[in-house]
Design a protein around this motif. Structure first.
Motif, PDB file in Angstrom:
ATOM      1  N   ARG A  99       4.251  -8.278 -18.556  1.00 18.53           N
ATOM      2  CA  ARG A  99       5.373  -8.632 -17.684  1.00 18.53           C
ATOM      3  C   ARG A  99       5.208  -8.077 -16.277  1.00 18.53           C
ATOM      4  NH1 ARG A  99      11.727  -6.838 -18.606  1.00 18.53           N
ATOM      5  NH2 ARG A  99      12.592  -7.997 -16.815  1.00 18.53           N
ATOM      6  N   TRP A 100       4.556  -6.902 -16.151  1.00 20.72           N
ATOM      7  CA  TRP A 100       4.501  -6.204 -14.868  1.00 20.72           C
ATOM      8  C   TRP A 100       3.102  -6.103 -14.282  1.00 20.72           C
ATOM      9  CZ3 TRP A 100       8.993  -6.564 -13.164  1.00 20.72           C
ATOM     10  CH2 TRP A 100      10.101  -6.409 -13.992  1.00 20.72           C
ATOM     11  N   ALA A 101       2.115  -6.656 -14.960  1.00 24.02           N
ATOM     12  CA  ALA A 101       0.740  -6.530 -14.481  1.00 24.02           C
ATOM     13  C   ALA A 101       0.554  -7.183 -13.112  1.00 24.02           C
ATOM     14  CB  ALA A 101      -0.223  -7.138 -15.493  1.00 24.02           C
ATOM     15  N   GLU A 102       1.150  -8.345 -12.906  1.00 25.20           N
ATOM     16  CA  GLU A 102       0.970  -9.039 -11.621  1.00 25.20           C
ATOM     17  C   GLU A 102       1.547  -8.226 -10.470  1.00 25.20           C
ATOM     18  OE1 GLU A 102       2.123 -13.294  -9.458  1.00 25.20           O
ATOM     19  OE2 GLU A 102       2.443 -13.031 -11.617  1.00 25.20           O
ATOM     20  N   ALA A 103       2.738  -7.661 -10.671  1.00 21.64           N
ATOM     21  CA  ALA A 103       3.335  -6.826  -9.623  1.00 21.64           C
ATOM     22  C   ALA A 103       2.486  -5.595  -9.370  1.00 21.64           C
ATOM     23  CB  ALA A 103       4.753  -6.429 -10.008  1.00 21.64           C
ATOM     24  N   ALA A 104       1.995  -4.960 -10.444  1.00 25.61           N
ATOM     25  CA  ALA A 104       1.166  -3.769 -10.278  1.00 25.61           C
ATOM     26  C   ALA A 104      -0.119  -4.080  -9.524  1.00 25.61           C
ATOM     27  CB  ALA A 104       0.853  -3.156 -11.641  1.00 25.61           C
ATOM     28  N   GLN A 105      -0.672  -5.273  -9.735  1.00 29.27           N
ATOM     29  CA  GLN A 105      -1.886  -5.666  -9.029  1.00 29.27           C
ATOM     30  C   GLN A 105      -1.643  -5.802  -7.531  1.00 29.27           C
ATOM     31  OE1 GLN A 105      -3.057  -9.231 -11.070  1.00 29.27           O
ATOM     32  NE2 GLN A 105      -3.931  -8.126 -12.818  1.00 29.27           N
ATOM     33  N   ARG A 106      -0.395  -5.998  -7.146  1.00 30.74           N
ATOM     34  CA  ARG A 106      -0.067  -6.116  -5.719  1.00 30.74           C
ATOM     35  C   ARG A 106       0.202  -4.752  -5.085  1.00 30.74           C
ATOM     36  NH1 ARG A 106       2.680 -10.963  -7.386  1.00 30.74           N
ATOM     37  NH2 ARG A 106       4.700  -9.899  -7.464  1.00 30.74           N
ATOM     38  N   THR A 107      -0.071  -3.671  -5.816  1.00 29.45           N
ATOM     39  CA  THR A 107       0.057  -2.328  -5.255  1.00 29.45           C
ATOM     40  C   THR A 107      -1.311  -1.685  -5.123  1.00 29.45           C
ATOM     41  OG1 THR A 107       0.310  -1.215  -7.403  1.00 29.45           O
ATOM     42  CG2 THR A 107       2.320  -2.039  -6.355  1.00 29.45           C
ATOM     43  N   HIS A 108      -1.440  -0.855  -4.111  1.00 34.78           N
ATOM     44  CA  HIS A 108      -2.665  -0.084  -3.869  1.00 34.78           C
ATOM     45  C   HIS A 108      -2.229   1.311  -3.460  1.00 34.78           C
ATOM     46  CE1 HIS A 108      -6.606   1.113  -2.553  1.00 34.78           C
ATOM     47  NE2 HIS A 108      -6.224   1.215  -1.289  1.00 34.78           N
ATOM     48  N   ILE A 109      -2.798   2.327  -4.066  1.00 34.51           N
ATOM     49  CA  ILE A 109      -2.374   3.713  -3.837  1.00 34.51           C
ATOM     50  C   ILE A 109      -3.435   4.462  -3.052  1.00 34.51           C
ATOM     51  CG2 ILE A 109      -1.767   5.898  -4.965  1.00 34.51           C
ATOM     52  CD1 ILE A 109      -0.818   4.139  -7.369  1.00 34.51           C
ATOM     53  N   ILE A 110      -2.991   5.135  -1.987  1.00 34.35           N
ATOM     54  CA  ILE A 110      -3.871   5.977  -1.179  1.00 34.35           C
ATOM     55  C   ILE A 110      -3.315   7.390  -1.188  1.00 34.35           C
ATOM     56  CG2 ILE A 110      -4.816   6.434   1.116  1.00 34.35           C
ATOM     57  CD1 ILE A 110      -4.586   3.485   1.750  1.00 34.35           C
ATOM     58  N   GLU A 111      -4.120   8.350  -1.601  1.00 33.64           N
ATOM     59  CA  GLU A 111      -3.729   9.754  -1.534  1.00 33.64           C
ATOM     60  C   GLU A 111      -4.226  10.308  -0.206  1.00 33.64           C
ATOM     61  OE1 GLU A 111      -4.630  14.029  -3.731  1.00 33.64           O
ATOM     62  OE2 GLU A 111      -4.883  12.171  -4.882  1.00 33.64           O
TER      63      GLU A 111
ATOM     64  N   THR B 159       0.861  -1.179   0.000  1.00 31.64           N
ATOM     65  CA  THR B 159       0.000   0.000   0.000  1.00 31.64           C
ATOM     66  C   THR B 159       0.894   1.224   0.000  1.00 31.64           C
ATOM     67  OG1 THR B 159      -1.733  -1.142   1.245  1.00 31.64           O
ATOM     68  CG2 THR B 159      -1.789   1.258   1.242  1.00 31.64           C
ATOM     69  N   LEU B 160       0.768   2.053  -1.043  1.00 35.03           N
ATOM     70  CA  LEU B 160       1.587   3.251  -1.187  1.00 35.03           C
ATOM     71  C   LEU B 160       0.769   4.469  -0.775  1.00 35.03           C
ATOM     72  CD1 LEU B 160       2.222   1.651  -4.389  1.00 35.03           C
ATOM     73  CD2 LEU B 160       4.282   2.777  -3.571  1.00 35.03           C
ATOM     74  N   VAL B 161       1.289   5.237   0.169  1.00 33.81           N
ATOM     75  CA  VAL B 161       0.615   6.433   0.661  1.00 33.81           C
ATOM     76  C   VAL B 161       1.408   7.656   0.231  1.00 33.81           C
ATOM     77  CG1 VAL B 161      -0.165   7.686   2.710  1.00 33.81           C
ATOM     78  CG2 VAL B 161      -0.321   5.186   2.640  1.00 33.81           C
ATOM     79  N   GLU B 162       0.752   8.586  -0.429  1.00 32.32           N
ATOM     80  CA  GLU B 162       1.395   9.837  -0.841  1.00 32.32           C
ATOM     81  C   GLU B 162       0.412  10.980  -0.634  1.00 32.32           C
ATOM     82  OE1 GLU B 162       3.474  12.786  -1.589  1.00 32.32           O
ATOM     83  OE2 GLU B 162       4.516  10.843  -1.677  1.00 32.32           O
ATOM     84  N   ARG B 163       0.820  11.985   0.128  1.00 33.20           N
ATOM     85  CA  ARG B 163      -0.097  13.073   0.450  1.00 33.20           C
ATOM     86  C   ARG B 163      -0.066  14.200  -0.577  1.00 33.20           C
ATOM     87  NH1 ARG B 163       2.754  15.495   5.903  1.00 33.20           N
ATOM     88  NH2 ARG B 163       4.862  15.808   5.092  1.00 33.20           N
ATOM     89  N   GLN B 164       1.005  14.290  -1.373  1.00 29.14           N
ATOM     90  CA  GLN B 164       1.097  15.354  -2.362  1.00 29.14           C
ATOM     91  C   GLN B 164       0.313  14.923  -3.603  1.00 29.14           C
ATOM     92  OE1 GLN B 164       2.024  16.945  -5.233  1.00 29.14           O
ATOM     93  NE2 GLN B 164       1.573  18.803  -4.058  1.00 29.14           N
ATOM     94  N   SER B 165      -0.730  15.681  -3.957  1.00 29.56           N
ATOM     95  CA  SER B 165      -1.681  15.216  -4.965  1.00 29.56           C
ATOM     96  C   SER B 165      -1.060  15.049  -6.351  1.00 29.56           C
ATOM     97  CB  SER B 165      -2.872  16.182  -5.034  1.00 29.56           C
ATOM     98  OG  SER B 165      -2.437  17.493  -5.369  1.00 29.56           O
ATOM     99  N   LEU B 166      -0.122  15.911  -6.720  1.00 28.24           N
ATOM    100  CA  LEU B 166       0.503  15.790  -8.037  1.00 28.24           C
ATOM    101  C   LEU B 166       1.344  14.518  -8.127  1.00 28.24           C
ATOM    102  CD1 LEU B 166       1.572  19.505  -8.611  1.00 28.24           C
ATOM    103  CD2 LEU B 166      -0.401  18.322  -9.583  1.00 28.24           C
ATOM    104  N   PHE B 167       2.057  14.203  -7.054  1.00 25.20           N
ATOM    105  CA  PHE B 167       2.843  12.969  -7.042  1.00 25.20           C
ATOM    106  C   PHE B 167       1.930  11.752  -6.976  1.00 25.20           C
ATOM    107  CE2 PHE B 167       6.442  15.514  -6.981  1.00 25.20           C
ATOM    108  CZ  PHE B 167       7.607  14.768  -6.931  1.00 25.20           C
TER     109      PHE B 167
END
Length: 214
Positions: free
Chosen positions: A103-115, A79-87
């Protein structure tokens, strides 16, 4: 300002006309090298991926997400947390592009982004196996300027003046450990000595065991 390009979303710093547009590229050569190096690197070892795959990791200070995507490619649920909206917008674009590559879809599916602000996420009551903190270290006038993307992020966010306040709530929501990346010669976060340290040449990883309820 954000701009669309053939390579994806990019951020142009209008007050730095000498800077090239900044793009979040999780398939850049540097990230590929780190993924290829595997789980014996300092960060995966500090996280614990060399012993246990599929750990849930909260990357509470995600930046451009290179660490987070590396960990996801090595098996973690991140889970990736980033408070700066542009980033945060750049992160979402990088994830979307990786989802479109077989090649990278499986890895990307294991990420979740929270602003969101990291403190609000750490205080949400949710728990992860590991919390990773990589706060910006205060820039000293006599030091060389940080890389361009960090200059831009520092200017947009004001740095991380609340970095010390992240450690205790991180310890309360981590099941296994909290990992803090620090410059090699920097004092520990919040002045608190870690349980152990993985030392690199320019940076180190301070590892803290979580707080236990009495």
């Amino acid at each position: 300002m954000l701009e669309d390009s053939a390579q994806g979303l990019c951020l142009r710093a209008l007050h730095h006309p000498q800077f090239k547009p900044l793009r979040c590229d999780w398939t850049a050569a540097e990230v590929m090298r780190r993924i290829a190096a595997g789980r014996q690197q300092l960060l995966p070892r500090a996280i614990g991926l060399h012993k246990q795959r599929e750990l849930s990791v909260l990357d509470a200070t995600a930046g451009l997400g290179r660490d987070g995507f590396t960990l996801a490619a090595l098996g973690a649920q991140v889970t990736l947390v980033e408070r700066q909206s542009l980033f945060a917008a750049l992160l979402r674009d990088a994830r979307a592009r990786c989802l479109g590559e077989a090649r990278w879809a499986e890895a990307a599916q294991r990420t979740h982004i929270i602003e969101a602000d990291a403190l609000s996420v750490l205080g949400s009551g949710q728990r992860w196996d590991v919390v990773h903190l990589d706060p910006m270290y205060p820039h000293r006038g006599k030091q060389a300027l940080p890389q361009k993307e960090m200059q831009i992020l520092r200017e947009l966010s004001g740095g991380d003046p609340d970095a010390d306040a992240l450690l205790e709530p991180a310890l309360r929501c981590a099941r296994l450990r909290v990992v803090v990346k620090r410059p090699a010669s920097a004092p520990p976060l919040a002045g608190r000595d870690p349980s152990h340290v993985l030392q690199g040449t320019q940076a180190r990883y301070d590892v803290y065991l979580p707080l236990r309820d009495a």
